[in-house]
Design a protein around this motif. Structure first.
Motif, PDB file in Angstrom:
ATOM      1  N   ALA A  94      28.283 -48.350 -43.276  1.00 51.20           N
ATOM      2  CA  ALA A  94      28.558 -48.817 -44.968  1.00 51.20           C
ATOM      3  C   ALA A  94      27.783 -48.663 -45.661  1.00 51.20           C
ATOM      4  O   ALA A  94      28.010 -48.483 -46.820  1.00 51.20           O
ATOM      5  N   ILE A  95      26.433 -48.310 -45.432  1.00 45.73           N
ATOM      6  CA  ILE A  95      25.302 -48.049 -46.420  1.00 45.73           C
ATOM      7  C   ILE A  95      25.193 -46.467 -46.506  1.00 45.73           C
ATOM      8  O   ILE A  95      24.937 -46.079 -47.474  1.00 45.73           O
ATOM      9  N   ALA A  96      25.177 -45.928 -45.299  1.00 49.99           N
ATOM     10  CA  ALA A  96      24.691 -44.479 -45.345  1.00 49.99           C
ATOM     11  C   ALA A  96      26.139 -43.233 -45.048  1.00 49.99           C
ATOM     12  O   ALA A  96      26.870 -43.951 -44.520  1.00 49.99           O
ATOM     13  N   SER A  97      26.176 -42.163 -46.135  1.00 48.52           N
ATOM     14  CA  SER A  97      26.845 -41.219 -45.755  1.00 48.52           C
ATOM     15  C   SER A  97      26.048 -40.143 -44.920  1.00 48.52           C
ATOM     16  O   SER A  97      24.936 -40.167 -45.025  1.00 48.52           O
ATOM     17  N   THR A  98      26.729 -39.536 -43.923  1.00 46.15           N
ATOM     18  CA  THR A  98      26.024 -38.500 -42.959  1.00 46.15           C
ATOM     19  C   THR A  98      26.662 -37.451 -42.980  1.00 46.15           C
ATOM     20  O   THR A  98      27.742 -37.210 -43.147  1.00 46.15           O
TER      21      THR A  98
END
Length: 303
Positions: A94-98
């Motif tokens: 939910a915090i990081a795009s990758t």
């Protein structure tokens, strides 16, 4: 008779029974949301953790969180707790795009024993790397599910780190600037033996070969003692370049900042001479990194 503590136990902090741990056990989703700087992202993370927790019975999550009080003190391998792994995967997702590059290199490994070496930027490196590989799917997801990471006792030093660490497969080692040259050689030897067992069993081993998080963001020299992890016959070294985690969770930060993580998998390097392979891995990893993460001029590949 009272059992004597293992060498690694003597390096670990006392079990955490702090108010912070009690608050985490009481309301894990809200507690984890409080560890995210942006309120919008924090709300998204809270809902993701609640969704992950709902997969398990009502008592499963509190029971798993209670075990954090003694996490890291048992000695031996520390396999991921499936409940805490689900919570942490949901939270980080939910915090990081990758973005993941070079997945095709995993296909070149075949059935060879694998030791992956990565640059070390943050306490969140392994969780973030796993998150990125999971999202990539296919061979990358399978790699993440089987991956074990070498970790010193600092990963258990406070509730957030202990929670993240309990969601990962970890091979313990002594806290040392030099693998193989610790003041507690027995603890280092135990870590080497356990790590080789996992590599021989076909599980990839992730090693942060610098031995500590970079305070500048730049790749430092690899510790010469890491060569001992390349001793299993047929081993290949897999460089994995990590970008963005220093901004996601900077050293000494109290909360995570949403952002993008880039993971680049390099070509596998066969091991003939372990020290030479380690030096080549340093060179390959440096080439995969953007300029701000590359070694400073004059940095030796190995110390």
């Amino acid at each position: 008779m009272t059992a004597r503590p293992s060498p690694q136990d003597r390096h670990r902090p006392a079990p955490d029974r702090s108010p912070a741990l009690e608050a985490l056990i009481a309301a894990p989703a809200a507690w984890l949301a409080d560890k995210v700087a942006d309120p919008v992202v924090a709300a998204r993370a809270e809902q993701a953790v609640l969704g992950a927790a709902a997969q398990f019975g009502g008592a499963a999550v509190p029971a798993a969180l209670q075990r954090l009080a003694t996490a890291g003190t048992a000695g031996g391998l520390a396999p991921a707790d499936p409940v805490l792994r689900a919570l942490m995967r949901a939270w980080m997702g939910a915090i990081a795009s990758t973005r993941v590059h070079g997945v095709h290199h995993l296909g070149l490994v075949g059935r060879a024993p694998v030791v992956a070496v990565s640059n070390h930027l943050s306490f969140a490196d392994t969780t973030a790397t796993e998150c990125a590989l999971l999202r990539a799917g296919g061979a990358a997801r399978a790699f993440a599910d089987r991956m074990w990471a070498l970790a010193g006792p600092k990963v258990w030093d406070e509730p957030l780190h202990a929670l993240a660490s309990s969601g990962l497969n970890l091979v313990p080692t002594a806290q040392s600037r030099h693998v193989g040259a610790s003041s507690d050689a027995q603890a280092v030897l135990q870590g080497l033996v356990l790590a080789r067992e996992r590599v021989r069993a076909g599980d990839p081993l992730l090693v942060y070969a610098e031995g500590t998080r970079s305070r500048t963001g730049r790749l430092g020299p690899f510790l010469a003692g890491v060569r001992h992890h390349l001793a299993v016959e047929g081993t290949v070294v897999l460089p994995i370049a990590l970008v963005g985690v220093d901004r996601l969770y900077p050293v000494d930060a109290q909360a995570l900042v949403a952002g993008r993580i880039d993971v680049t998998i390099g070509a596998p390097i066969p091991v003939d001479d372990p020290l030479d392979a380690l030096a080549r891995a340093h060179e390959a990893l440096a080439a995969l990194l953007p300029e701000r993460h590359r070694p400073a001029p004059g940095t030796p590949p190995i110390v």
